[in-house]
Design a protein around this motif. Sequence first.
Motif, PDB file in Angstrom:
ATOM      1  N   ALA A   1       0.841  -1.208   0.000  1.00 28.62           N
ATOM      2  CA  ALA A   1       0.000   0.000   0.000  1.00 28.62           C
ATOM      3  C   ALA A   1       0.867   1.246   0.000  1.00 28.62           C
ATOM      4  N   GLU A   2       1.918   1.233   0.807  1.00 35.39           N
ATOM      5  CA  GLU A   2       2.815   2.396   0.864  1.00 35.39           C
ATOM      6  C   GLU A   2       3.429   2.676  -0.503  1.00 35.39           C
ATOM      7  N   ALA A   3       3.863   1.612  -1.164  1.00 33.72           N
ATOM      8  CA  ALA A   3       4.476   1.779  -2.486  1.00 33.72           C
ATOM      9  C   ALA A   3       3.503   2.425  -3.468  1.00 33.72           C
ATOM     10  N   ASN A   4       2.272   1.961  -3.478  1.00 33.97           N
ATOM     11  CA  ASN A   4       1.282   2.496  -4.418  1.00 33.97           C
ATOM     12  C   ASN A   4       0.831   3.897  -4.036  1.00 33.97           C
ATOM     13  N   TYR A   5       0.771   4.185  -2.746  1.00 33.89           N
ATOM     14  CA  TYR A   5       0.443   5.555  -2.336  1.00 33.89           C
ATOM     15  C   TYR A   5       1.533   6.522  -2.776  1.00 33.89           C
ATOM     16  N   ARG A   6       2.778   6.068  -2.713  1.00 37.65           N
ATOM     17  CA  ARG A   6       3.878   6.923  -3.151  1.00 37.65           C
ATOM     18  C   ARG A   6       3.819   7.144  -4.663  1.00 37.65           C
ATOM     19  N   ILE A   7       3.457   6.094  -5.399  1.00 38.73           N
ATOM     20  CA  ILE A   7       3.311   6.237  -6.854  1.00 38.73           C
ATOM     21  C   ILE A   7       2.186   7.212  -7.173  1.00 38.73           C
ATOM     22  N   SER A   8       1.058   7.054  -6.479  1.00 33.39           N
ATOM     23  CA  SER A   8      -0.079   7.948  -6.683  1.00 33.39           C
ATOM     24  C   SER A   8       0.285   9.386  -6.349  1.00 33.39           C
ATOM     25  N   ASP A   9       1.024   9.559  -5.258  1.00 35.31           N
ATOM     26  CA  ASP A   9       1.416  10.906  -4.844  1.00 35.31           C
ATOM     27  C   ASP A   9       2.348  11.542  -5.862  1.00 35.31           C
ATOM     28  N   SER A  10       3.226  10.733  -6.476  1.00 36.00           N
ATOM     29  CA  SER A  10       4.141  11.275  -7.479  1.00 36.00           C
ATOM     30  C   SER A  10       3.411  11.683  -8.756  1.00 36.00           C
ATOM     31  N   LYS A  11       2.323  10.956  -9.067  1.00 41.65           N
ATOM     32  CA  LYS A  11       1.557  11.277 -10.275  1.00 41.65           C
ATOM     33  C   LYS A  11       0.597  12.439 -10.051  1.00 41.65           C
ATOM     34  N   PHE A  12       0.133  12.600  -8.818  1.00 37.40           N
ATOM     35  CA  PHE A  12      -0.801  13.676  -8.491  1.00 37.40           C
ATOM     36  C   PHE A  12      -0.264  14.438  -7.277  1.00 37.40           C
ATOM     37  N   PRO A  13       0.803  15.202  -7.457  1.00 40.59           N
ATOM     38  CA  PRO A  13       1.488  15.846  -6.329  1.00 40.59           C
ATOM     39  C   PRO A  13       0.678  16.931  -5.616  1.00 40.59           C
TER      40      PRO A  13
ATOM     41  N   LYS B   1      -2.612  16.614  -4.874  1.00 37.17           N
ATOM     42  CA  LYS B   1      -3.759  16.010  -4.191  1.00 37.17           C
ATOM     43  C   LYS B   1      -3.416  15.738  -2.731  1.00 37.17           C
ATOM     44  N   ALA B   2      -4.443  15.695  -1.903  1.00 37.55           N
ATOM     45  CA  ALA B   2      -4.242  15.466  -0.469  1.00 37.55           C
ATOM     46  C   ALA B   2      -4.485  14.013  -0.067  1.00 37.55           C
ATOM     47  N   THR B   3      -5.221  13.268  -0.886  1.00 36.61           N
ATOM     48  CA  THR B   3      -5.617  11.915  -0.495  1.00 36.61           C
ATOM     49  C   THR B   3      -4.433  10.966  -0.342  1.00 36.61           C
ATOM     50  N   ALA B   4      -3.575  10.900  -1.368  1.00 38.34           N
ATOM     51  CA  ALA B   4      -2.457   9.954  -1.338  1.00 38.34           C
ATOM     52  C   ALA B   4      -1.498  10.212  -0.170  1.00 38.34           C
ATOM     53  N   PRO B   5      -1.044  11.466   0.041  1.00 35.47           N
ATOM     54  CA  PRO B   5      -0.133  11.677   1.174  1.00 35.47           C
ATOM     55  C   PRO B   5      -0.778  11.412   2.529  1.00 35.47           C
TER      56      PRO B   5
END
Length: 246
Positions: A40-52, A54-58
């Motif tokens: 989950a952490e890995a995918n949240y980091r990927i999501s955060d990098s693609k949508f910097p 947004k507040a949800t992923a971080p």
Amino acid sequence: MKNIILYLLLLFSFVANAQQKDRILPKANEEYAENKFVDAEANYRISDSKFPNKATAPFNLGNTIYKQKQSSEAKFAYAKALKNSKTRPQKHRAFHNLGNVFMNEKDYTQAVEAYKNALRNDPTDEETRYNYALAKKMLKENPPKDDKKKDDKKSDKDKKDDKKDGEKDKKDNKDKDKKDDKGDKDKQNKDPKPNENGEPKPAPGGISKERLENLLNAVNKEEKKVQDKVNAKKVQGKPAKTEKDW
């Protein structure tokens, strides 16, 4: 025991309402629900990098790291979630969980402020209100240490004498000694102090070697899955050659 458990509870439900194009985030949420925190952490980091922005992923990344008992590292993710938050509910949840981190660190002054800000964004949340009261109680019982310098307590005469002695010592110091002192300081700054096992300690807020390896493996696994899907679509969409009818 009940008091300790309550303030450690995290607030969740940071739903991805505006993440129509983010296909990684829902999968990360599923992995989180299944307690697969490394994936989950890995995918949240990927999501955060693609949508910097947004507040949800971080925010969810902070929860995932917190669940891995790395609360001090989680606060950096919560801080970014706060920066990107657009609504009061988002700010409330981020401040609440940030308060939990400070409680774990026994930084009760910061915990009080975090819970206070959480209540400003949602005064109706009883859990935050309880945590706020608990943080104030802990702060009262564990006040910050007074770090005032001893020089403040000295008389004017003592201060003047210290100043004269300091100037004298400064003149007596040789250039060689200054270089040696500078070299020692540079060495201390570059070389982290080893722990009990003789291994260097990770920098504050850093990721341990084991967690970093697990995280990289999870990221590589996810990227391989994406690449396999892309290759499969290319093969499936490849036009079949027909024999020419002359």
